[in-house]
Design a protein around this motif. Structure first.
Motif, PDB file in Angstrom:
ATOM      1  N   ILE A  92      55.501  40.676 -31.852  1.00 32.42           N
ATOM      2  CA  ILE A  92      56.029  41.613 -30.851  1.00 32.42           C
ATOM      3  C   ILE A  92      56.057  43.018 -31.445  1.00 32.42           C
ATOM      4  O   ILE A  92      56.167  43.176 -32.659  1.00 32.42           O
ATOM      5  N   ASP A  93      55.925  44.065 -30.600  1.00 35.05           N
ATOM      6  CA  ASP A  93      55.993  45.442 -31.096  1.00 35.05           C
ATOM      7  C   ASP A  93      57.437  45.870 -31.287  1.00 35.05           C
ATOM      8  O   ASP A  93      58.332  45.348 -30.620  1.00 35.05           O
ATOM      9  N   ALA A  94      57.625  46.861 -32.153  1.00 42.52           N
ATOM     10  CA  ALA A  94      58.992  47.330 -32.431  1.00 42.52           C
ATOM     11  C   ALA A  94      59.542  48.180 -31.289  1.00 42.52           C
ATOM     12  O   ALA A  94      60.746  48.329 -31.142  1.00 42.52           O
ATOM     13  N   ASP A  95      58.656  48.735 -30.460  1.00 35.06           N
ATOM     14  CA  ASP A  95      59.119  49.730 -29.478  1.00 35.06           C
ATOM     15  C   ASP A  95      59.647  49.125 -28.173  1.00 35.06           C
ATOM     16  O   ASP A  95      59.955  49.840 -27.238  1.00 35.06           O
ATOM     17  N   MET A  96      59.723  47.793 -28.122  1.00 35.72           N
ATOM     18  CA  MET A  96      60.301  47.085 -26.970  1.00 35.72           C
ATOM     19  C   MET A  96      59.481  47.239 -25.687  1.00 35.72           C
ATOM     20  O   MET A  96      59.989  47.042 -24.594  1.00 35.72           O
ATOM     21  N   GLN A  97      58.200  47.622 -25.839  1.00 41.06           N
ATOM     22  CA  GLN A  97      57.340  47.630 -24.648  1.00 41.06           C
ATOM     23  C   GLN A  97      57.149  46.199 -24.168  1.00 41.06           C
ATOM     24  O   GLN A  97      56.960  45.942 -22.997  1.00 41.06           O
ATOM     25  N   ASP A  98      57.183  45.302 -25.138  1.00 40.85           N
ATOM     26  CA  ASP A  98      57.139  43.878 -24.818  1.00 40.85           C
ATOM     27  C   ASP A  98      58.563  43.370 -24.990  1.00 40.85           C
ATOM     28  O   ASP A  98      59.048  43.270 -26.121  1.00 40.85           O
ATOM     29  N   GLU A 196      55.573  42.221 -17.069  1.00 38.54           N
ATOM     30  CA  GLU A 196      55.424  43.666 -16.826  1.00 38.54           C
ATOM     31  C   GLU A 196      55.666  44.373 -18.156  1.00 38.54           C
ATOM     32  O   GLU A 196      56.725  44.211 -18.749  1.00 38.54           O
ATOM     33  N   ARG A 197      54.706  45.165 -18.590  1.00 39.33           N
ATOM     34  CA  ARG A 197      54.890  45.888 -19.854  1.00 39.33           C
ATOM     35  C   ARG A 197      55.745  47.125 -19.589  1.00 39.33           C
ATOM     36  O   ARG A 197      55.467  47.903 -18.685  1.00 39.33           O
ATOM     37  N   GLU A 198      56.796  47.276 -20.371  1.00 39.97           N
ATOM     38  CA  GLU A 198      57.719  48.388 -20.137  1.00 39.97           C
ATOM     39  C   GLU A 198      57.294  49.642 -20.884  1.00 39.97           C
ATOM     40  O   GLU A 198      56.343  49.617 -21.645  1.00 39.97           O
ATOM     41  N   ALA A 199      58.053  50.719 -20.649  1.00 35.96           N
ATOM     42  CA  ALA A 199      57.772  51.959 -21.372  1.00 35.96           C
ATOM     43  C   ALA A 199      58.385  51.851 -22.762  1.00 35.96           C
ATOM     44  O   ALA A 199      59.280  51.040 -22.986  1.00 35.96           O
ATOM     45  N   ARG A 200      57.886  52.659 -23.673  1.00 36.01           N
ATOM     46  CA  ARG A 200      58.432  52.712 -25.031  1.00 36.01           C
ATOM     47  C   ARG A 200      59.895  53.120 -24.968  1.00 36.01           C
ATOM     48  O   ARG A 200      60.260  54.017 -24.206  1.00 36.01           O
ATOM     49  N   LEU A 201      60.742  52.480 -25.795  1.00 32.83           N
ATOM     50  CA  LEU A 201      62.174  52.810 -25.817  1.00 32.83           C
ATOM     51  C   LEU A 201      62.386  54.287 -26.136  1.00 32.83           C
ATOM     52  O   LEU A 201      63.140  54.975 -25.462  1.00 32.83           O
TER      53      LEU A 201
HETATM   54 MG    MG Z   1      53.909  50.514 -27.930  1.00 36.90          MG
END
Ligand code: MG
Ligand code: UDP
Length: 333
Positions: A92-98, A196-201
């Protein structure tokens, strides 16, 4: 009970890392399974390292790998998998897009389908520019055309993989890893999970255009020999055009419908065209030679500066970068 690890690559993520940890921890602490988080600090230049150290000091279920410099997203994920001894891993990515909140649903889907891989497919992407969305969409489609393997479309590295897949992954020796492609390539039972992929935190993307282009060209070159075939095809086309022109000018001279000898335009055009075809073909060849050069050198994919909360090695020199944590245990026994 299967042990679960969440693998998170981080590069300059000081704005998101604490919140990212809080959300992920909340999700995994509600699971019945034993769970841990493996952060890979990919040579961050901001406070990411200090923040991760603080988190690891206060929570022994958080493991951290600090790289000696920035090696890139794919080597960071590779290190995470290589050092994971859990039965299941979520990348998983750190930016919480997922969103990590999806992990329980992914686990349920895995259990229901008895799958080895649950790959997450983006139904939509929030907070990303038109160019990023368009280039990503095009990239996955071109990749599918170029490659001999069929890849699921619009799928990132966000996925759940089991021990079987991790063990196979650890055997890959190639340096320019295109991880989502390699995991598809491995086979076994793989099921999609739509989200749904979210925006970067917070913060900005750590994939500027230069890294995106490198990622795309690596994926293309490692997974496909089609550029070589296309180059050969272009050469063939050039030969045909050359032959047709020769016939045209010869007949033109005989029947008087061509004024070729008076003009130099045709010569310049042909010289430029063939020069271009040759350079392009050599260029494509050069890309593959470059890859051979890198692979022959066989340098490690990443260098680890420090490990936090990993069990101490018993013997010195047994743990190589490319040997999985589980294999290391076998060696030590
Ligand atoms: Mg990202
Ligand atoms: N990342 C990394 N090394 C890099 C670039 C990115 O470990 O050289 C990490 C980054 O911290 C994030 C993930 O890879 O957790 C995806 O990066 P990002 O979100 O910036 O990419 P995008 O979602 O914009 O494609």
């Amino acid at each position: 009970m299967k042990k679960i690890a969440v693998i998170v690559p981080c590069y300059n993520e000081e704005e998101v890392i604490v919140e990212s940890y809080r959300r992920t921890k909340q999700v995994i602490s509600l699971l019945e399974n034993p769970a841990e988080i493996i952060y890979i600090n990919d040579g961050s230049k901001d406070r990411t390292r200090a923040l991760l150290d603080e988190i690891a000091d206060s929570d022994p279920s958080v493991k951290v790998l600090h790289f000696s410099r920035n090696f890139g997203h794919q080597p960071a994920v590779t290190a995470g998998v290589n050092h994971c001894d859990a039965d299941l891993a979520v990348i998983i990515d750190a930016d919480m897009q997922d969103p990590p909140e999806l992990i329980p649903e992914m686990l349920t889907l895995r259990d229901r389908e008895d799958a080895n891989v649950v790959y997450c497919v983006r139904k939509s992407r929030e907070g990303e520019g038109v160019f990023k969305k368009f280039s990503a969409k095009m990239f996955y489609r071109i990749m599918n055309y170029m490659s001999e393997v069929e890849f699921p479309l619009d799928t990132g590295d966000f996925r759940l993989i089991d021990r079987k897949v991790m063990d196979e992954f650890d055997r890959f020796k190639e340096r320019g890893k295109y991880i989502r492609g390699l995991i598809s390539w491995v086979g076994f039972k793989q099921v999609p999970f739509y989200y749904e992929r979210e925006a970067r935190l917070a913060g900005t993307t750590k994939y500027p255009l230069s890294k995106m282009l490198k990622f795309a060209s690596n994926a293309m070159l490692y997974f496909s020999k089609k550029p070589l075939k296309l180059a050969a095809g272009l050469g063939f086309l050039a030969v045909i055009i050359g032959l047709l022109l020769a016939v045209w000018f010869t007949l033109g001279k005989i029947y008087g419908f061509s004024n070729a000898e008076t003009g130099w335009t045709s010569i310049i055009t042909i010289v430029t065209f063939f020069g271009g075809v040759q350079l392009l073909t050599v260029g494509v060849l050069g890309q593959y030679i470059g890859i051979l050069f890198d692979e022959v050198k066989a340098r490690p994919e990443y260098i680890i500066d420090e490990k936090k909360n990993f069990r101490k090695k018993k013997e010195k020199g047994k743990e190589a970068n490319h040997v999985s944590a589980r294999n290391v245990e076998k060696v030590e026994k």
